[in-house]
Design a protein around this motif. Structure first.
Motif, PDB file in Angstrom:
ATOM      1  N   GLU A   2       0.821  -1.204   0.000  1.00 29.40           N
ATOM      2  CA  GLU A   2       0.000   0.000   0.000  1.00 29.40           C
ATOM      3  C   GLU A   2       0.858   1.259   0.000  1.00 29.40           C
ATOM      4  N   PHE A   3       0.249   2.343  -0.441  1.00 32.88           N
ATOM      5  CA  PHE A   3       0.951   3.628  -0.511  1.00 32.88           C
ATOM      6  C   PHE A   3       1.572   3.998   0.834  1.00 32.88           C
ATOM      7  N   SER A   4       0.792   3.913   1.900  1.00 31.10           N
ATOM      8  CA  SER A   4       1.301   4.334   3.214  1.00 31.10           C
ATOM      9  C   SER A   4       2.499   3.493   3.656  1.00 31.10           C
ATOM     10  N   GLU A   5       2.472   2.206   3.360  1.00 29.28           N
ATOM     11  CA  GLU A   5       3.597   1.333   3.707  1.00 29.28           C
ATOM     12  C   GLU A   5       4.841   1.688   2.906  1.00 29.28           C
ATOM     13  N   GLY A  38      -2.263   6.333   6.442  1.00 30.02           N
ATOM     14  CA  GLY A  38      -3.288   5.909   5.511  1.00 30.02           C
ATOM     15  C   GLY A  38      -4.618   6.611   5.727  1.00 30.02           C
ATOM     16  N   GLY A  63       2.722   2.143  -5.683  1.00 27.41           N
ATOM     17  CA  GLY A  63       2.689   0.704  -5.567  1.00 27.41           C
ATOM     18  C   GLY A  63       2.284  -0.021  -6.838  1.00 27.41           C
TER      19      GLY A  63
END
Length: 68
Positions: A2-5, A38, A63
């Motif tokens: 994911e983007f936040s990760e 997120g 991602g």
């Protein structure tokens, strides 16, 4: 991923705090924290600033690819 990760991973690779990254891209600390948590997604200008700051493509940051 994911983007936040991915965002958290890139920041840690660069050995920066959230405050340092926020300052580098011109957003508030809290706004950046929301990106990593997120809770919010950055707008196009902030996405570009993040990609430039970390030296990666927008597709990598989002991602969509694993090629930086």
């Amino acid at each position: 991923m994911e983007f936040s990760e991915r965002l958290r991973e890139l920041r840690k690779e660069k050995k920066e705090t959230q405050v340092q990254t926020a300052k580098a891209i011109g957003v508030t600390d809290r706004q950046y924290q929301r990106f990593e948590a997120g809770e919010n997604l950055p707008g196009f200008d902030n996405l570009c600033a993040l990609a430039d700051h970390f030296g990666v493509t927008l597709d990598y940051l989002a991602g969509r690819t694993d090629e930086r």
